[in-house]
Design a protein around this motif. Sequence first.
Motif, short mmCIF file in Angstrom:
data_model
loop_
_atom_site.label_atom_id
_atom_site.label_comp_id
_atom_site.label_asym_id
_atom_site.label_seq_id
_atom_site.Cartn_x
_atom_site.Cartn_y
_atom_site.Cartn_z
N LEU A 172 1.33 14.01 16.41
CA LEU A 172 1.86 13.09 15.40
C LEU A 172 0.75 12.68 14.46
O LEU A 172 -0.38 12.44 14.89
CB LEU A 172 2.43 11.84 16.09
N ASN A 173 1.05 12.61 13.16
CA ASN A 173 0.10 12.01 12.24
C ASN A 173 0.86 11.40 11.07
O ASN A 173 1.94 11.86 10.70
CB ASN A 173 -0.95 13.01 11.76
N PHE A 174 0.31 10.34 10.52
CA PHE A 174 0.87 9.72 9.32
C PHE A 174 -0.22 8.92 8.63
O PHE A 174 -1.25 8.59 9.22
CB PHE A 174 2.08 8.83 9.65
N GLU A 175 0.02 8.62 7.37
CA GLU A 175 -0.96 7.92 6.55
C GLU A 175 -0.29 6.72 5.90
O GLU A 175 0.86 6.80 5.45
CB GLU A 175 -1.54 8.86 5.49
N GLU A 176 -0.99 5.60 5.85
CA GLU A 176 -0.46 4.37 5.28
C GLU A 176 -1.49 3.76 4.33
O GLU A 176 -2.68 4.06 4.42
CB GLU A 176 -0.15 3.36 6.38
N LYS A 177 -1.02 2.89 3.46
CA LYS A 177 -1.96 2.20 2.57
C LYS A 177 -2.76 1.14 3.32
O LYS A 177 -3.91 0.85 2.99
CB LYS A 177 -1.20 1.56 1.40
N SER A 178 -2.15 0.55 4.32
CA SER A 178 -2.83 -0.43 5.17
C SER A 178 -2.02 -0.52 6.45
O SER A 178 -1.05 0.21 6.63
CB SER A 178 -2.92 -1.80 4.47
N THR A 179 -2.39 -1.41 7.34
CA THR A 179 -1.61 -1.56 8.57
C THR A 179 -1.40 -3.03 8.88
O THR A 179 -2.21 -3.89 8.54
CB THR A 179 -2.32 -0.91 9.78
N VAL A 180 -0.27 -3.31 9.53
CA VAL A 180 0.05 -4.65 9.99
C VAL A 180 0.37 -4.56 11.47
O VAL A 180 1.11 -3.68 11.91
CB VAL A 180 1.26 -5.22 9.21
N HIS A 181 -0.21 -5.44 12.25
CA HIS A 181 0.01 -5.47 13.70
C HIS A 181 -0.34 -4.12 14.33
O HIS A 181 0.53 -3.43 14.87
CB HIS A 181 1.46 -5.86 14.02
N LEU A 273 -8.14 -12.30 16.95
CA LEU A 273 -8.67 -12.23 15.59
C LEU A 273 -8.45 -10.86 14.96
O LEU A 273 -9.10 -10.52 13.97
CB LEU A 273 -10.17 -12.55 15.60
N ASN A 274 -7.54 -10.08 15.51
CA ASN A 274 -7.19 -8.79 14.91
C ASN A 274 -6.80 -9.03 13.45
O ASN A 274 -5.89 -9.81 13.15
CB ASN A 274 -6.03 -8.17 15.69
N SER A 275 -7.48 -8.36 12.52
CA SER A 275 -7.30 -8.65 11.10
C SER A 275 -5.91 -8.31 10.59
O SER A 275 -5.46 -8.86 9.58
CB SER A 275 -8.35 -7.90 10.27
N SER A 276 -5.20 -7.42 11.29
CA SER A 276 -3.85 -7.06 10.87
C SER A 276 -2.81 -8.05 11.39
O SER A 276 -1.63 -7.92 11.12
CB SER A 276 -3.50 -5.65 11.35
N ARG A 277 -3.28 -9.05 12.15
CA ARG A 277 -2.38 -10.03 12.75
C ARG A 277 -2.74 -11.47 12.38
O ARG A 277 -1.87 -12.33 12.29
CB ARG A 277 -2.42 -9.86 14.29
N ALA A 278 -4.03 -11.74 12.16
CA ALA A 278 -4.50 -13.12 12.02
C ALA A 278 -4.71 -13.52 10.56
O ALA A 278 -5.63 -14.27 10.24
CB ALA A 278 -5.79 -13.31 12.82
N ALA A 329 2.15 -10.33 4.82
CA ALA A 329 2.62 -9.40 5.86
C ALA A 329 1.83 -9.56 7.15
O ALA A 329 2.35 -9.27 8.24
CB ALA A 329 2.51 -7.96 5.35
N THR A 330 0.59 -10.02 7.07
CA THR A 330 -0.23 -10.25 8.27
C THR A 330 -0.08 -11.67 8.79
O THR A 330 -0.79 -12.06 9.72
CB THR A 330 -1.71 -9.98 7.98
#
Length: 455
Positions: A172-181, A273-278, A329-330
Amino acid sequence: MEFLMNPDRERMNLTLVMALLVNGRTVLENFAWASGSEKYAEALKDFGLTYELQGHQLVLNGKGFQYSIPTMLPFKFNEADNVMLWTLASKDDEQLYTFAAEVDDAGIARVNTAKETLQKYFKIKVQKDEPAKFVFNFLRDELNVKKDSLGNVSSVMRNRLLLRALIRNDYLNFEEKSTVHDQWTKMLIYFGAAVKYEGRGMEQLSEFERRLMIAQGKKIERTQFTELSETKVITAREYYVPGDTTEATAFAVLATVGNMPKDNVIKLLNVDLNSSRAGALTCLKRMGANVETVSRREKYGDVFGDVEIKPLASGKRLQGRRFSEDVIATALEEYPLLAVAACYGEGETILRVPKEVRKEMRPKNEFLAVNLRKTGAEVGVYDDGLVIRGLETIVNGSDFDGGDSAQMGLALSVLSLALQNDEPVENMDKVEAMFPGVVDKLKNVLVAENAEKKE
């Protein structure tokens, strides 16, 4: 004063799923159950997970990829948690599975909701569709995955894709502009899955590709690339589930707007403190709150640490800011808390929500606005979020109602405590169920303030 948050519920339940996939023992250090997680662990027993509390550790024993699969699938949890359980079951596409409930209005509604959610994330073949009973089998084919308006795969779908590829030994592979959670992605890496997770931009291009794109006038945007290759085994590891970011944000807002004595310092221990969550803590800092990470630990494949909050300097106020969809979104779980902070801000604060959740958020924001306007703050509700013009001093506001949202109830509890209201916020049972004991902890902050004032 030091406070320990309840464990992050989302990460806790993902950890329980991971423990099932480990062929052996997983040890959770300094353990405490997150709200609802013990029931989730009970559901995973049907898949073969066993566990035992030993002192301050929870010792879990998993089955690896040879876990059991029940034919009666649970659907009593939230969407993200249900989808992970169903994904585990989707490994077997020949088995018939059933959703079933009591044949009454409530049971029929619950099964219908489960059906809708199931078909949102999986291709299935319906075998029987009756009131309060739904029988189906999974198809091996995948749905076409759509990215959201921010160019990302939703966190629930991303976790499902990675889990399904893992248990089926698919690539599996995919590409995103950023990530959340992205906690699940990092957890997979930590437990030994063959995952490549990296930011991509100019440095990944050859010199020729760079020159060609520049000559064509194309902008080179940084993206996040995820790749999962065949993984034979998940490694047994120790793990720790850090403190809930929503609770930490509640403390930060109250400490900032609640008129703490200037010498008071609040320290929150082991916060996620995960940056995609906090993102909410970052938002408060941008508004001028004295929120600092004083101890940062990169451990167990992610990051957590201690957060220190000090009161604003005399004469200082929070400043209104504009927060875009990618920032919010975060911080969606903390959205009501940011709205409360904005009521105290100088100038205008704009809280824009991502396009995909606007329909869902609009009635919630209308309900929240009714409560916030009782303080005298100007609150505008729009399809894309809230616009709030705060007050220098809020002297009244009561009869708050959290409705059916624990997050909203928590935010309004913070507001009520800051205003030193004697009247309780309505529907506090939902807050206590999701954030056990947090309101009493918040009250302790105010007791400490009063004690210091008397001294």
